[in-house]
Design an enzyme around this catalytic site. Structure first.
Site, PDB file in Angstrom:
ATOM      1  N   VAL A  53       1.054  -1.184  -0.085  1.00 26.78           N
ATOM      2  CA  VAL A  53      -0.027   0.061  -0.042  1.00 26.78           C
ATOM      3  C   VAL A  53       1.077   1.442   0.082  1.00 26.78           C
ATOM      4  O   VAL A  53       0.667   2.325  -0.573  1.00 26.78           O
ATOM      5  CB  VAL A  53      -1.074   0.071   1.111  1.00 26.78           C
ATOM      6  CG1 VAL A  53      -1.969   1.167   1.269  1.00 26.78           C
ATOM      7  CG2 VAL A  53      -2.059  -1.182   1.110  1.00 26.78           C
ATOM      8  N   CYS A  54       1.976   1.316   0.861  1.00 25.27           N
ATOM      9  CA  CYS A  54       2.919   2.383   0.733  1.00 25.27           C
ATOM     10  C   CYS A  54       3.524   2.687  -0.659  1.00 25.27           C
ATOM     11  O   CYS A  54       3.590   3.934  -0.941  1.00 25.27           O
ATOM     12  CB  CYS A  54       3.975   2.365   1.819  1.00 25.27           C
ATOM     13  SG  CYS A  54       3.328   2.133   3.739  1.00 25.27           S
ATOM     14  N   THR A  55       3.920   1.563  -1.131  1.00 24.52           N
ATOM     15  CA  THR A  55       4.384   1.772  -2.695  1.00 24.52           C
ATOM     16  C   THR A  55       3.555   2.610  -3.504  1.00 24.52           C
ATOM     17  O   THR A  55       3.772   3.176  -4.377  1.00 24.52           O
ATOM     18  CB  THR A  55       4.935   0.632  -3.106  1.00 24.52           C
ATOM     19  OG1 THR A  55       6.037   0.028  -2.323  1.00 24.52           O
ATOM     20  CG2 THR A  55       5.719   0.393  -4.700  1.00 24.52           C
TER      21      THR A  55
END
Length: 160
Positions: A53-55
């Protein structure tokens, strides 16, 4: 533990080490919240480098960086990983804004988003040029993120 700063209040001040890619060079320096005064700042707290999700979130923000700049805004990412991790992450995904290392989670605690034993809550704070919180989103689970369209709309509300 402090609660996240309310809209209309001053954002907690901080100084953190960070880096930004400049071509093939990673420029490392200290980032102070006061350095960002004068224009809007999108302060993005994310749980971890190279997580799915962060990527996706940080790649979307990089793709839309010109849109943020067009609204006069700067974007900074903050997570608990160190600068070496940030550099690998930024290089792998060509992230084009500064990534700051809050390794002891002191800034996450000051912003009321630290989760003992787990890290931090995915959060975005939009600050105006005086360092006042104009908008915030603190995720409960962090499995989704606020998209660029939402952030741009919030920035446009007070961009002058």
């Amino acid at each position: 533990m402090p609660k996240p700063p309310e809209t209309g209040t001053a954002a907690p001040q901080f100084t953190l080490p960070g880096l930004v890619l400049d071509g093939d060079t990673a420029q490392r320096r200290e980032y102070r919240l006061g350095d960002a005064l004068g224009g809007p700042l999108v302060l993005v707290f994310y749980p971890g480098d190279d997580t799915p999700v962060c990527t996706k979130q940080l790649c979307e923000y990089t793709s839309d960086l010109d849109r943020f700049k067009g609204l006069g805004a700067t974007v900074w990412g903050v997570s608990p990983q160190d600068l070496d991790s940030h550099e690998r992450f930024a290089r792998r995904h060509r992230l084009a804004f500064p990534l700051l290392a809050d390794t002891d989670r002191a800034v996450a605690r000051a912003y009321g988003i630290a989760v003992p034993g787990l890290g931090l809550r995915r959060s975005v704070f939009i600050l105006d040029g005086e360092g006042t919180v104009r908008w915030r989103h603190v995720a409960l689970a962090g499995l989704t993120f606020q998209h660029s369209d939402t952030l741009a709309a919030r920035l446009a509300e007070f961009a002058g």
